[in-house]
Enzyme design. Structure first.
Site, PDB file in Angstrom:
ATOM      1  N   SER A  14     -39.147   7.374  -4.787  1.00  0.00           N
ATOM      2  CA  SER A  14     -39.202   8.613  -5.549  1.00  0.00           C
ATOM      3  C   SER A  14     -39.418   8.351  -7.044  1.00  0.00           C
ATOM      4  O   SER A  14     -39.812   9.248  -7.769  1.00  0.00           O
ATOM      5  CB  SER A  14     -37.889   9.367  -5.361  1.00  0.00           C
ATOM      6  OG  SER A  14     -36.809   8.525  -5.700  1.00  0.00           O
ATOM      7  N   TYR A  45     -35.637  12.792  -5.380  1.00  0.00           N
ATOM      8  CA  TYR A  45     -35.828  13.344  -4.042  1.00  0.00           C
ATOM      9  C   TYR A  45     -34.476  13.750  -3.435  1.00  0.00           C
ATOM     10  O   TYR A  45     -34.419  14.568  -2.537  1.00  0.00           O
ATOM     11  CB  TYR A  45     -36.449  12.297  -3.110  1.00  0.00           C
ATOM     12  CG  TYR A  45     -37.935  12.042  -3.283  1.00  0.00           C
ATOM     13  CD1 TYR A  45     -38.682  12.602  -4.317  1.00  0.00           C
ATOM     14  CD2 TYR A  45     -38.597  11.217  -2.371  1.00  0.00           C
ATOM     15  CE1 TYR A  45     -40.037  12.334  -4.446  1.00  0.00           C
ATOM     16  CE2 TYR A  45     -39.952  10.955  -2.489  1.00  0.00           C
ATOM     17  CZ  TYR A  45     -40.673  11.510  -3.531  1.00  0.00           C
ATOM     18  OH  TYR A  45     -42.025  11.242  -3.644  1.00  0.00           O
ATOM     19  N   GLY A  46     -33.420  13.118  -3.953  1.00  0.00           N
ATOM     20  CA  GLY A  46     -32.098  13.227  -3.325  1.00  0.00           C
ATOM     21  C   GLY A  46     -31.536  14.631  -3.226  1.00  0.00           C
ATOM     22  O   GLY A  46     -30.652  14.900  -2.413  1.00  0.00           O
ATOM     23  N   ASN A  77     -34.208   5.554   0.021  1.00  0.00           N
ATOM     24  CA  ASN A  77     -33.293   5.882   1.123  1.00  0.00           C
ATOM     25  C   ASN A  77     -33.471   7.319   1.574  1.00  0.00           C
ATOM     26  O   ASN A  77     -33.442   7.621   2.760  1.00  0.00           O
ATOM     27  CB  ASN A  77     -31.843   5.671   0.690  1.00  0.00           C
ATOM     28  CG  ASN A  77     -31.471   4.215   0.650  1.00  0.00           C
ATOM     29  OD1 ASN A  77     -30.806   3.713   1.542  1.00  0.00           O
ATOM     30  ND2 ASN A  77     -31.904   3.510  -0.380  1.00  0.00           N
ATOM     31  N   THR A  78     -33.643   8.214   0.599  1.00  0.00           N
ATOM     32  CA  THR A  78     -33.780   9.628   0.940  1.00  0.00           C
ATOM     33  C   THR A  78     -35.032   9.852   1.790  1.00  0.00           C
ATOM     34  O   THR A  78     -34.978  10.505   2.840  1.00  0.00           O
ATOM     35  CB  THR A  78     -33.847  10.475  -0.348  1.00  0.00           C
ATOM     36  OG1 THR A  78     -32.704  10.170  -1.144  1.00  0.00           O
ATOM     37  CG2 THR A  78     -33.882  11.953  -0.043  1.00  0.00           C
ATOM     38  N   GLU A 155     -29.845   5.147 -14.454  1.00  0.00           N
ATOM     39  CA  GLU A 155     -31.028   5.358 -15.298  1.00  0.00           C
ATOM     40  C   GLU A 155     -30.631   5.330 -16.770  1.00  0.00           C
ATOM     41  O   GLU A 155     -31.382   4.892 -17.630  1.00  0.00           O
ATOM     42  CB  GLU A 155     -31.704   6.680 -14.940  1.00  0.00           C
ATOM     43  CG  GLU A 155     -32.039   6.727 -13.463  1.00  0.00           C
ATOM     44  CD  GLU A 155     -33.488   7.035 -13.172  1.00  0.00           C
ATOM     45  OE1 GLU A 155     -34.121   7.668 -14.003  1.00  0.00           O
ATOM     46  OE2 GLU A 155     -33.952   6.631 -12.076  1.00  0.00           O
ATOM     47  N   CYS A 187     -28.791   3.636  -1.453  1.00  0.00           N
ATOM     48  CA  CYS A 187     -29.612   4.269  -2.493  1.00  0.00           C
ATOM     49  C   CYS A 187     -30.224   3.148  -3.327  1.00  0.00           C
ATOM     50  O   CYS A 187     -29.547   2.153  -3.616  1.00  0.00           O
ATOM     51  CB  CYS A 187     -28.751   5.180  -3.361  1.00  0.00           C
ATOM     52  SG  CYS A 187     -29.652   5.899  -4.744  1.00  0.00           S
ATOM     53  N   THR A 188     -31.493   3.356  -3.694  1.00  0.00           N
ATOM     54  CA  THR A 188     -32.213   2.330  -4.466  1.00  0.00           C
ATOM     55  C   THR A 188     -31.478   1.896  -5.726  1.00  0.00           C
ATOM     56  O   THR A 188     -31.609   0.757  -6.168  1.00  0.00           O
ATOM     57  CB  THR A 188     -33.578   2.890  -4.900  1.00  0.00           C
ATOM     58  OG1 THR A 188     -33.378   4.219  -5.407  1.00  0.00           O
ATOM     59  CG2 THR A 188     -34.566   2.903  -3.767  1.00  0.00           C
ATOM     60  N   HIS A 189     -30.730   2.819  -6.323  1.00  0.00           N
ATOM     61  CA  HIS A 189     -30.124   2.537  -7.630  1.00  0.00           C
ATOM     62  C   HIS A 189     -28.799   1.775  -7.545  1.00  0.00           C
ATOM     63  O   HIS A 189     -28.357   1.183  -8.520  1.00  0.00           O
ATOM     64  CB  HIS A 189     -29.868   3.840  -8.376  1.00  0.00           C
ATOM     65  CG  HIS A 189     -31.115   4.504  -8.882  1.00  0.00           C
ATOM     66  ND1 HIS A 189     -32.139   4.879  -8.041  1.00  0.00           N
ATOM     67  CD2 HIS A 189     -31.495   4.863 -10.131  1.00  0.00           C
ATOM     68  CE1 HIS A 189     -33.103   5.446  -8.755  1.00  0.00           C
ATOM     69  NE2 HIS A 189     -32.729   5.450 -10.031  1.00  0.00           N
TER      70      HIS A 189
HETATM   71  N1  DGL Z   1     -34.682   6.656  -4.475  1.00  0.00           N
HETATM   72  C1  DGL Z   1     -33.635   7.576  -4.114  1.00  0.00           C
HETATM   73  C2  DGL Z   1     -32.858   7.018  -2.924  1.00  0.00           C
HETATM   74  O1  DGL Z   1     -32.860   5.834  -2.648  1.00  0.00           O
HETATM   75  C3  DGL Z   1     -32.685   7.823  -5.280  1.00  0.00           C
HETATM   76  C4  DGL Z   1     -33.281   8.668  -6.378  1.00  0.00           C
HETATM   77  C5  DGL Z   1     -33.679  10.053  -5.914  1.00  0.00           C
HETATM   78  O2  DGL Z   1     -32.795  10.901  -5.637  1.00  0.00           O
HETATM   79  O3  DGL Z   1     -34.870  10.280  -5.783  1.00  0.00           O
HETATM   80  O4  DGL Z   1     -32.233   7.785  -2.222  1.00  0.00           O
END
Ligand code: DGL
Length: 280
Positions: A14, A45-46, A77-78, A155, A187-189
């Site tokens: 995302s 995207y979450g 992940n989302t 972030e 989650c990526t973060h």
């Molecule tokens: N990349 C999203 C995830 O891994 C996290 C950021 C988002 O909410 O887009 O769920």
């Protein structure tokens, strides 16, 4: 050698968080060429509906296919939670999400069958990790917790801040009572908060980085299909390409922090162009 082995691996997220998965893949497969797409114009995207995330994921996968990728890694992940089945039904190439590899590692590290999962609101509400874990072992006790404030904090660059510890204690307090064996960072973060999360949940809990596990799964898939790139001296330096749908404020700083160096070969794809990759 398979013809496709020279083609790049497509990875999307995302936004920039998926760079954590890019790093893990680069570490394991330094000879591969990567094409990354970060949907920085439409992140996060979450908190979006499943329908919308599926449409975005289709457009980006279509875009990556136009760039002749040999496989697609859904680093988000989302998107993995809500769009992976749809993508796999539409296209006939290896498409890997982060949920299955993360679940496999969580399962392997949970002798008492108690596993925690943290992620965005959409990921947790989709129940994707829970379904995946229970398909491995129906006896697993899965305790899930959405942690929506963590993405903006990463972030913002607050990996050790006391405000972060306050937020983590509140979100992760549930795991102190439930005595989990492992905690999936869904989650990526979250890998960027690994140290702080470990401090809060205690050293007895094994942290599972879904992105790292996905990188291992990429190696296995490419090897099994004989798609691994064979390095030859003529290759010179492998070039990676990064595409984003916007250059937000502080983009360079965040991107460099996530990758550990500035992004090379960086291009912007206008949203109208991305939307033209829509599929029926
Ligand atoms: N990349 C999203 C995830 O891994 C996290 C950021 C988002 O909410 O887009 O769920």
């Amino acid at each position: 050698m398979n013809q496709l082995s020279e083609n790049p691996i497509g990875i999307f997220d995302s936004g920039l968080g998926g760079i954590s998965v890019v790093r893990a893949i680069m570490n394991l497969l330094p000879d591969e060429r990567l094409i990354y797409f970060g949907d920085t114009a439409r992140v996060p995207y979450g908190a979006k509906s499943n329908e919308t995330v599926r449409r975005f994921a289709q457009q980006i996968t279509n875009f990556l296919l136009e760039h002749q990728v040999k496989m697609v890694v859904v680093a988000c992940n989302t998107a993995s939670a809500v769009a992976l089945d749809d993508l796999r039904a539409r296209w006939n190439l290896p498409i890997l999400g982060v949920i299955e590899p993360g679940s496999q590692a969580g399962a392997a590290n949970s002798p008492n069958e108690r596993i925690g999962v943290i992620g965005t609101t959409s990921t947790i509400h989709s129940g994707a990790y829970e379904r995946s874990l229970k398909s491995i072992n129906p006896n697993f006790n899965v305790i899930s917790k959405e942690c929506p404030l963590l993405v903006p904090m990463v972030e913002e660059g607050w990996p050790e801040d006391e405000v972060l510890f306050g937020v983590l204690s509140r979100y992760l307090g549930i795991f102190n009572q439930t005595k989990i064996d492992s905690l999936i960072l869904g989650c990526t973060h979250y890998p960027y908060l690994r140290k702080a999360i470990q401090t809060v949940v205690g050293s007895g809990v094994t942290l599972i980085d879904s992105g790292e596990e996905t990188a291992k799964a990429v190696v296995k898939i490419l090897r099994d299909k004989n798609f691994l790139h064979r390095h030859s001296p003529e290759d010179g330096e492998r070039r990676h390409h990064f595409y984003v749908s916007d250059f937000p404020q502080r983009f360079q700083e965040t991107a460099a922090r996530f990758l550990g160096r500035p992004l090379e070969n960086l291009f912007r794809v206008e949203l109208e162009v991305l939307e033209s990759y829509n599929v029926e």
